[in-house]
Design a protein around this motif. Structure first.
Motif, short mmCIF file in Angstrom:
data_model
loop_
_atom_site.label_atom_id
_atom_site.label_comp_id
_atom_site.label_asym_id
_atom_site.label_seq_id
_atom_site.Cartn_x
_atom_site.Cartn_y
_atom_site.Cartn_z
N ALA A 7 0.80 -1.23 0.00
CA ALA A 7 0.00 0.00 0.00
C ALA A 7 0.84 1.28 0.00
O ALA A 7 0.37 2.33 -0.43
N SER A 8 2.07 1.21 0.47
CA SER A 8 2.91 2.42 0.51
C SER A 8 3.47 2.78 -0.87
O SER A 8 3.92 3.90 -1.09
N LEU A 9 3.45 1.84 -1.80
CA LEU A 9 4.01 2.06 -3.13
C LEU A 9 2.95 2.65 -4.04
O LEU A 9 1.77 2.33 -3.94
N GLY A 10 3.39 3.50 -4.97
CA GLY A 10 2.44 4.09 -5.90
C GLY A 10 3.10 5.00 -6.90
O GLY A 10 4.32 5.13 -6.96
N LEU A 11 2.26 5.64 -7.68
CA LEU A 11 2.71 6.55 -8.72
C LEU A 11 2.18 7.95 -8.43
O LEU A 11 1.21 8.12 -7.69
N LYS A 12 2.82 8.93 -9.03
CA LYS A 12 2.37 10.31 -8.92
C LYS A 12 2.69 11.02 -10.23
O LYS A 12 3.41 10.49 -11.08
N LEU A 13 2.13 12.18 -10.40
CA LEU A 13 2.40 12.97 -11.59
C LEU A 13 3.45 14.02 -11.26
O LEU A 13 3.40 14.67 -10.22
N LYS A 14 4.40 14.15 -12.16
CA LYS A 14 5.43 15.18 -12.05
C LYS A 14 5.42 15.88 -13.39
O LYS A 14 5.99 15.38 -14.36
N GLY A 15 4.72 17.00 -13.44
CA GLY A 15 4.48 17.62 -14.74
C GLY A 15 3.59 16.68 -15.53
O GLY A 15 2.58 16.20 -15.03
N TYR A 16 3.98 16.39 -16.75
CA TYR A 16 3.19 15.46 -17.57
C TYR A 16 3.71 14.03 -17.50
O TYR A 16 3.24 13.17 -18.22
N LEU A 17 4.68 13.77 -16.64
CA LEU A 17 5.25 12.43 -16.51
C LEU A 17 4.61 11.67 -15.37
O LEU A 17 4.23 12.25 -14.35
N ILE A 18 4.52 10.37 -15.53
CA ILE A 18 4.09 9.48 -14.46
C ILE A 18 5.38 8.95 -13.82
O ILE A 18 6.21 8.35 -14.50
N VAL A 19 5.54 9.21 -12.53
CA VAL A 19 6.77 8.83 -11.84
C VAL A 19 6.42 8.03 -10.58
O VAL A 19 5.32 8.13 -10.07
N PRO A 20 7.37 7.24 -10.07
CA PRO A 20 7.11 6.49 -8.84
C PRO A 20 7.15 7.43 -7.63
O PRO A 20 7.88 8.42 -7.63
N ASN A 21 6.36 7.10 -6.60
CA ASN A 21 6.50 7.86 -5.36
C ASN A 21 7.82 7.44 -4.71
O ASN A 21 8.53 6.56 -5.22
N ASP A 22 8.19 8.08 -3.63
CA ASP A 22 9.50 7.82 -3.01
C ASP A 22 9.68 6.36 -2.60
O ASP A 22 10.74 5.77 -2.80
N ALA A 23 8.63 5.78 -2.02
CA ALA A 23 8.74 4.38 -1.56
C ALA A 23 8.95 3.44 -2.75
O ALA A 23 9.78 2.52 -2.69
N LEU A 24 8.23 3.67 -3.84
CA LEU A 24 8.38 2.83 -5.03
C LEU A 24 9.75 3.04 -5.67
O LEU A 24 10.39 2.09 -6.10
N GLU A 25 10.21 4.27 -5.69
CA GLU A 25 11.53 4.54 -6.27
C GLU A 25 12.62 3.80 -5.50
O GLU A 25 13.55 3.24 -6.10
N ASN A 26 12.51 3.75 -4.19
CA ASN A 26 13.48 2.99 -3.38
C ASN A 26 13.39 1.50 -3.68
O ASN A 26 14.41 0.81 -3.78
N LYS A 27 12.17 0.98 -3.82
CA LYS A 27 11.98 -0.44 -4.11
C LYS A 27 12.56 -0.79 -5.48
O LYS A 27 13.20 -1.82 -5.65
N ILE A 28 12.39 0.09 -6.46
CA ILE A 28 12.95 -0.13 -7.80
C ILE A 28 14.48 -0.15 -7.71
O ILE A 28 15.13 -0.98 -8.36
N ALA A 29 15.05 0.72 -6.92
CA ALA A 29 16.51 0.76 -6.76
C ALA A 29 17.03 -0.54 -6.15
O ALA A 29 18.09 -1.04 -6.53
N ILE A 30 16.27 -1.11 -5.24
CA ILE A 30 16.68 -2.37 -4.60
C ILE A 30 16.58 -3.53 -5.57
O ILE A 30 17.48 -4.35 -5.68
N TYR A 31 15.47 -3.62 -6.29
CA TYR A 31 15.22 -4.78 -7.15
C TYR A 31 15.75 -4.64 -8.57
O TYR A 31 15.66 -5.58 -9.34
N THR A 32 16.26 -3.51 -8.95
CA THR A 32 16.77 -3.16 -10.27
C THR A 32 15.64 -2.92 -11.26
O THR A 32 14.53 -3.46 -11.12
N LEU A 33 15.95 -2.15 -12.25
CA LEU A 33 14.97 -1.75 -13.26
C LEU A 33 14.41 -2.96 -14.01
O LEU A 33 13.20 -3.09 -14.19
N ARG A 34 15.27 -3.86 -14.43
CA ARG A 34 14.85 -5.02 -15.23
C ARG A 34 13.92 -5.94 -14.44
O ARG A 34 12.88 -6.37 -14.93
N ILE A 35 14.28 -6.24 -13.20
CA ILE A 35 13.45 -7.12 -12.38
C ILE A 35 12.10 -6.46 -12.10
O ILE A 35 11.05 -7.09 -12.18
N THR A 36 12.13 -5.17 -11.79
CA THR A 36 10.90 -4.44 -11.54
C THR A 36 9.98 -4.48 -12.75
O THR A 36 8.79 -4.74 -12.64
#
Length: 156
Positions: A7-36
């Protein structure tokens, strides 16, 4: 259940881009882009929930703009309306790009764009046709590319 079904993971809008929230960005960094990307491609329902939360934000801002004449909500509405175009594309089987730092992105589709066969396949180097067996490939070379048959025939 996956590591991204949190539930802590999610997306947000940054301008016209869809970006990960901070918790999701950390999880992506841990699991790598390809695995994610592989996990999210196998579980598009997770991305669907994240997109649904942004859609709910859009509906809230639209109501605030239309009914309450909230100038802040009205100002930000164009960003959400652009998101809604991407959301409709997603619903129709298109891809959503989750933008990451360094001009990288995770692209996920609600519906697979192609199927991956679990059985090995052989392909013709000339015309790129794919065959289920080596025997079919050899026959194809004999029929369509006889001068190149040595590519698939092994000398004994």
């Amino acid at each position: 259940m996956t590591v991204f079904d949190d539930a802590s993971l999610g997306l947000k809008l940054k301008g016209y881009l869809i970006v990960p929230n901070d918790a999701l960005e950390n999880k992506i960094a841990i699991y790598t882009l390809r695995i994610t990307q592989d996990i999210l491609a196998d579980n598009p329902d997770i991305v669907e929930r994240w997109l649904g939360k942004i859609h709910a934000e859009y509906m809230s801002k639209k109501r605030a703009c239309d009914f309450d004449s909230d100038p802040v909500a009205c100002f930000n509405l164009s960003v959400y309306e652009e998101f809604e175009k991407h959301m409709r594309s997603w619903e129709d089987g298109g891809m959503i790009a989750i933008s990451l730092p360094g001009d990288r992105a995770i692209r996920v589709s609600k519906k697979p764009l192609f199927a991956v066969s679990k059985t090995p396949a052989e392909s013709c180097d000339v015309c790129r046709m794919t065959f289920a067996t080596t025997k079919e490939l050899v026959k194809h070379y004999g029929d369509a590319h006889p001068a190149m048959i040595e590519r698939v025939m092994m000398p004994i």
